[in-house]
Write an enzyme that holds these catalytic residues in place. Structure first.
Site, mmCIF file in Angstrom:
data_model
loop_
_atom_site.group_PDB
_atom_site.id
_atom_site.type_symbol
_atom_site.label_atom_id
_atom_site.label_comp_id
_atom_site.label_asym_id
_atom_site.label_seq_id
_atom_site.Cartn_x
_atom_site.Cartn_y
_atom_site.Cartn_z
ATOM 1 N N GLU A 138 -5.293 -2.413 3.624
ATOM 2 C CA GLU A 138 -4.160 -2.540 2.707
ATOM 3 C C GLU A 138 -3.804 -4.006 2.499
ATOM 4 O OE1 GLU A 138 -0.966 -0.005 3.993
ATOM 5 O OE2 GLU A 138 -2.131 1.792 3.611
ATOM 6 N N HIS A 156 1.269 2.532 -0.657
ATOM 7 C CA HIS A 156 1.917 2.784 0.636
ATOM 8 C C HIS A 156 3.440 2.709 0.504
ATOM 9 C CE1 HIS A 156 1.282 2.527 5.259
ATOM 10 N NE2 HIS A 156 2.320 3.280 4.954
#
Length: 183
Positions: A138, A156
């Site tokens: 990420e 997210h």
């Protein structure tokens, strides 16, 4: 969503499916999974779950083994932390046990799914679609993943509501208070 933003009205190109009568498989059965089970049952879904510890009573969901969940679910949603060795829980072997045309939702941890093997299953049609809020890396740089037509992605943000942030702040305060009370 994307084609509408491009000024297209492709109404006849899309066909949905109803959730009523479908089976939702929950991997992990903590607070969020239980709430998901309650809402899915209200929509007429059969809800099954599996978890590392024993079955629990009093929920609108049936405990099954991991392999049974893979074989019976029309939708699979992950609700658990990473495995200790950080290996994927879902890979080629587990995907082979799933129903053809299954949908996968992962808002738990990106490392739980082998992204390349997920993409291969999406390309073959074994998996009909995936909704992902978490990724192995990420922000994700996996262009094949974030450009795939059968993947719906968010960055997210599962806990990025004003209400969730307030609850997290309250929880942090309680942890600090307990720490100082126990000195």
């Amino acid at each position: 969503n994307h084609t509408m933003r491009c000024g297209k009205w492709n109404k006849k190109n899309y066909e949905g499916i109803e959730l009523a009568g479908k089976t939702l498989g929950l991997i992990g059965f903590g607070r969020i999974a239980r709430e998901t089970a309650r809402k899915a049952a209200a929509l007429g879904m059969k809800v099954i779950y599996t978890k590392r510890s024993c079955a629990e009573e009093g929920f609108e969901a049936q405990y099954v083994t991991f392999d049974e969940l893979l074989a019976e679910s029309d939708f699979i949603s992950l609700h658990m932390p990473c495995l200790k060795d950080r290996s994927p829980l879902i890979g080629k072997e587990q995907i082979a046990k799933m129903k053809d045309g299954v949908y996968i939702v992962n808002t738990a941890r990106g490392e739980l799914i082998n992204e390349e093997e997920l993409l291969d299953a999406l390309d073959s049609g074994k998996i009909a679609g995936a909704a992902l809020d978490v990724f192995a890396e990420e922000p994700t740089r996996n262009e094949r993943l974030y450009t795939h037509d059968k993947v719906s992605i968010t960055p997210h943000i599962g806990a990025s509501t004003a209400e969730a942030q307030k609850r997290i702040g309250d929880e942090v305060v309680q942890i600090v208070l307990r720490y100082f009370q126990n000195l």
